[in-house]
Design an enzyme around this catalytic site. Structure first.
Site, short mmCIF file in Angstrom:
data_model
loop_
_atom_site.label_atom_id
_atom_site.label_comp_id
_atom_site.label_asym_id
_atom_site.label_seq_id
_atom_site.Cartn_x
_atom_site.Cartn_y
_atom_site.Cartn_z
N GLU A 105 -70.00 -9.70 30.73
CA GLU A 105 -69.93 -11.10 31.19
C GLU A 105 -71.32 -11.54 31.64
O GLU A 105 -71.97 -10.85 32.41
CB GLU A 105 -68.92 -11.21 32.34
CG GLU A 105 -68.94 -12.52 33.09
CD GLU A 105 -68.71 -13.76 32.23
OE1 GLU A 105 -67.76 -13.79 31.45
OE2 GLU A 105 -69.52 -14.71 32.34
N ASP A 137 -75.81 -10.45 28.66
CA ASP A 137 -75.50 -11.18 27.42
C ASP A 137 -74.88 -10.16 26.47
O ASP A 137 -75.47 -9.09 26.22
CB ASP A 137 -76.82 -11.73 26.87
CG ASP A 137 -76.63 -12.53 25.61
OD1 ASP A 137 -75.58 -12.38 24.94
OD2 ASP A 137 -77.56 -13.29 25.27
N ASP A 156 -65.09 -13.46 22.79
CA ASP A 156 -64.61 -14.79 23.19
C ASP A 156 -65.57 -15.29 24.27
O ASP A 156 -65.30 -15.17 25.46
CB ASP A 156 -63.17 -14.69 23.73
CG ASP A 156 -62.64 -16.03 24.23
OD1 ASP A 156 -63.27 -17.07 23.93
OD2 ASP A 156 -61.61 -16.04 24.92
C1 LIG Z 1 -63.59 -18.51 27.11
S1 LIG Z 1 -64.15 -17.44 28.38
C2 LIG Z 1 -63.42 -15.91 27.97
C3 LIG Z 1 -61.96 -15.91 28.18
C4 LIG Z 1 -61.33 -14.54 28.18
N1 LIG Z 1 -61.07 -14.13 26.81
C5 LIG Z 1 -60.05 -14.51 28.99
O1 LIG Z 1 -59.06 -14.00 28.51
O2 LIG Z 1 -60.05 -14.99 30.12
C6 LIG Z 1 -65.83 -17.17 27.91
C7 LIG Z 1 -66.56 -16.27 28.87
O3 LIG Z 1 -67.74 -15.75 28.23
C8 LIG Z 1 -68.83 -15.80 29.10
N2 LIG Z 1 -70.04 -15.82 28.26
C9 LIG Z 1 -70.62 -16.87 27.64
N3 LIG Z 1 -71.67 -16.47 26.90
C10 LIG Z 1 -71.75 -15.12 27.05
C11 LIG Z 1 -72.62 -14.14 26.51
N4 LIG Z 1 -73.60 -14.45 25.65
N5 LIG Z 1 -72.45 -12.85 26.88
C12 LIG Z 1 -71.44 -12.51 27.74
N6 LIG Z 1 -70.57 -13.41 28.27
C13 LIG Z 1 -70.73 -14.70 27.93
C14 LIG Z 1 -68.58 -17.05 29.91
O4 LIG Z 1 -69.31 -17.03 31.13
C15 LIG Z 1 -67.06 -16.99 30.11
O5 LIG Z 1 -66.74 -16.23 31.23
#
Ligand SMILES: C[S@@+](CC[C@H](N)C(=O)[O-])C[C@H]1O[C@@H](n2cnc3c(N)ncnc32)[C@H](O)[C@@H]1O
Length: 236
Positions: A105, A137, A156
């Site tokens: 995350e 990341d 996701d």
């Molecule tokens: C749509 S949510 C994920 C939902 C998750 N599948 C659930 O069941 O709750 C997207 C998440 O990815 C994180 N995120 C965005 N870009 C990212 C990256 N490059 N690497 C890791 N996490 C990331 C965001 O902060 C957010 O917490």
């Protein structure tokens, strides 16, 4: 980017209450409660004002895990890219074959809110001894992963390749990164990507990088509105 937040039923009063707010180099992250009429209180996550997800309709987040777990014989080690509010991770952990789940995350504050109970179901979820939380990341984390060390990579991190939460994530949906993700997998493993919309470009990139791509539509009902979310799945 279109707003994916659920529309309230007509003539329904919606109340919001902020639960937590944080700033990072990517901008603002807000967790808030939403209550529609006499309905249940729902938690909602927004990044820079953009709806990321809520706790009301999480069928497709769970399906990301179940679709992946169904195609791999021994899903012993799993990477979940994007903790969000933890529904994909929770589904992964319901499978007794899973021995390790690394959740990557990018937002430290979201991990903190899950750990300290700001998100009520967070502490129990993250206390599972199979879970390792990595604040990074996911692109960098998979770049550094040992080759052939996982069985599933679940991604996701946006609302899909067409609705990025962070512009820097565009590379995640392209062939070079998908090859990097595949390199972290053992033979028989799989990469699955969640998307809020159909994406022929992602399908092409998965075919180019991984040699195949199954497209799984996932119908969801957002309040009264029928939508389809999409899963893109490839085995290595
Ligand atoms: C749509 S949510 C994920 C939902 C998750 N599948 C659930 O069941 O709750 C997207 C998440 O990815 C994180 N995120 C965005 N870009 C990212 C990256 N490059 N690497 C890791 N996490 C990331 C965001 O902060 C957010 O917490």
């Amino acid at each position: 980017m279109p707003d994916l937040s659920p529309l309230p039923a007509p003539d329904t009063e919606v109340e919001y209450a902020e639960v937590a707010r944080a700033e990072s180099e990517r901008g603002e992250l807000v967790l808030r409660q939403r209550r529609e009429g006499e309905g249940p209180v729902v938690l909602e996550l927004r990044a820079n004002g953009v709806f990321v997800m809520d706790t009301r309709e999480v069928g497709s987040e769970r399906a990301l895990a179940t679709a992946a777990l169904a195609v791999v014989e021994q899903p012993r080690a799993v990477v979940v890219g994007g903790l969000g509010l933890g529904f994909t991770l929770r589904e992964v952990l319901t499978d007794p074959r899973v021995e390790r789940a690394a959740v990557v995350e990018i937002e430290q504050s979201l991990v903190d809110w899950m750990r300290d109970g700001t998100v009520p179901h967070g502490p129990t979820l993250l206390a599972d001894e199979r879970v390792t939380v990595v604040v990074a990341d996911v692109a960098a984390a998979l770049e550094e992963a040992r080759p052939a060390s996982y069985d599933l990579v679940l991604l996701d991190v946006d609302n899909g390749p067409g609705y990025l939460v962070h512009d820097e994530n565009a590379a995640i949906y392209r062939a070079p990164f998908l090859r990097t993700a595949a390199r972290a997998l053992r033979p028989g493993g799989a990469v699955v990507v969640w998307s809020a919309q159909e994406s022929p470009a992602l399908e092409r990139a998965m075919r180019e990088a991984l040699g195949e791509c199954e497209v799984h539509p996932h119908p969801v009902l957002l309040q009264e509105r029928e939508e389809t979310y999409w899963l893109y799945l490839a085995r290595v």
